[in-house]
Design an enzyme around this catalytic site. Sequence first.
Site, PDB file in Angstrom:
ATOM      1  N   PRO A   2       7.711   5.306   0.969  1.00 11.72           N
ATOM      2  CA  PRO A   2       6.708   4.711   1.853  1.00 11.72           C
ATOM      3  C   PRO A   2       7.366   3.981   3.016  1.00 11.72           C
ATOM      4  CG  PRO A   2       6.123   4.344  -0.424  1.00 11.72           C
ATOM      5  CD  PRO A   2       7.504   4.940  -0.435  1.00 11.72           C
ATOM      6  N   GLU A   3       6.914   4.307   4.201  1.00 10.62           N
ATOM      7  CA  GLU A   3       7.452   3.670   5.397  1.00 10.62           C
ATOM      8  C   GLU A   3       6.462   2.620   5.894  1.00 10.62           C
ATOM      9  OE1 GLU A   3       9.227   6.459   8.186  1.00 10.62           O
ATOM     10  OE2 GLU A   3       9.393   7.963   6.609  1.00 10.62           O
ATOM     11  N   LYS A  59       9.731  -2.273   5.099  1.00 13.04           N
ATOM     12  CA  LYS A  59       9.164  -1.585   3.940  1.00 13.04           C
ATOM     13  C   LYS A  59       8.913  -2.528   2.760  1.00 13.04           C
ATOM     14  CE  LYS A  59      11.896   2.488   5.238  1.00 13.04           C
ATOM     15  NZ  LYS A  59      12.920   3.459   4.781  1.00 13.04           N
ATOM     16  N   HIS A  96       2.267   5.359 -15.108  1.00 12.76           N
ATOM     17  CA  HIS A  96       3.492   4.853 -14.491  1.00 12.76           C
ATOM     18  C   HIS A  96       3.335   3.425 -13.954  1.00 12.76           C
ATOM     19  CE1 HIS A  96       4.903   8.904 -14.911  1.00 12.76           C
ATOM     20  NE2 HIS A  96       4.055   9.376 -14.030  1.00 12.76           N
ATOM     21  N   ARG A 115       8.659   7.332  -9.972  1.00 12.23           N
ATOM     22  CA  ARG A 115      10.065   7.727 -10.010  1.00 12.23           C
ATOM     23  C   ARG A 115      11.005   6.554 -10.280  1.00 12.23           C
ATOM     24  NH1 ARG A 115      11.469  11.856  -5.220  1.00 12.23           N
ATOM     25  NH2 ARG A 115      13.434  11.801  -6.391  1.00 12.23           N
ATOM     26  N   ARG A 253      19.460  13.938   6.100  1.00 14.13           N
ATOM     27  CA  ARG A 253      18.037  14.065   5.811  1.00 14.13           C
ATOM     28  C   ARG A 253      17.447  15.291   6.502  1.00 14.13           C
ATOM     29  NH1 ARG A 253      15.899   9.289   4.073  1.00 14.13           N
ATOM     30  NH2 ARG A 253      14.269  10.654   3.244  1.00 14.13           N
TER      31      ARG A 253
END
Length: 270
Positions: A2-3, A59, A96, A115, A253
């Site tokens: 997430p940015e 972030k 999660h 994750r 990237r």
Amino acid sequence: MPELPHVEGLKEYLDATSLHQTVRHVYLSAEHTLSDVSARTLRRHLNGRALVGSRRHGKELFVSVEDEDWLRLHFGMTGDLKYFENGDAEGPDPEHTRLRLDFEGGGHLAFINPRRLGSIGWVESPEAYVDEEGLGPDALDDAFDAECLRAALKDKRGTLKGALMDQGLVAGIGNVYADEILFQSRLHPRAEPRSLAADAVRAVHAQMRRVLEAAIDAGSEDVPDWFLLPHRHPEGTCANCGAPLEKMRVSGRATWYCPDDQRKEEDEGS
């Protein structure tokens, strides 16, 4: 990961659902997610106290706790927040869930991290954390103007995309929005930061604000069609000129760009 636009959306979501509610119970399912705070200490800080404010820097999301310091949430690659009422009405806890705050009124706020790359911390203040971690100014900080960006880039080696993703230079931009800002600026991802002309730096700064603010306004999952983001796929074409987009690796990237609109200087002279 997430940015900035997505984290700003999570801040607004937390503000709308959970502020001014008092925590009656703290549930933790994965203590390895904790950073520089024990589960016992975190529960002691939160239990019986209300969430009274929030701030975002890059972030990172910070939540102010009544008569206490700040809860810090970092969302990693896939982190999210989910508010829900009593489980009997809406089913079991979200999958999660790493942290869940149960409020006196019956609602719950869950920090979800599939994750396990996010983190939960406890900090004296956002300013102290930013200083300790060496984070740069937030990309939407009004004090971070084009001259500040030019000063940050003037000795920066490597690629322009890599510079924009450097959280020590400017906080909040990751892989996707670095591509977006460069696409809107018509600059090649592999351009050298320290070689940029003043007008190019001004373009990057202007597009940085334009892109991030547009993404926040639209919601990070429903961005405008003039963005590069909806076209980042093998059949994607440039929203400006219609040329096929290309993909390469920059600063390790996956990078999408328009080879016609974002030509390198050496290509322009050929």
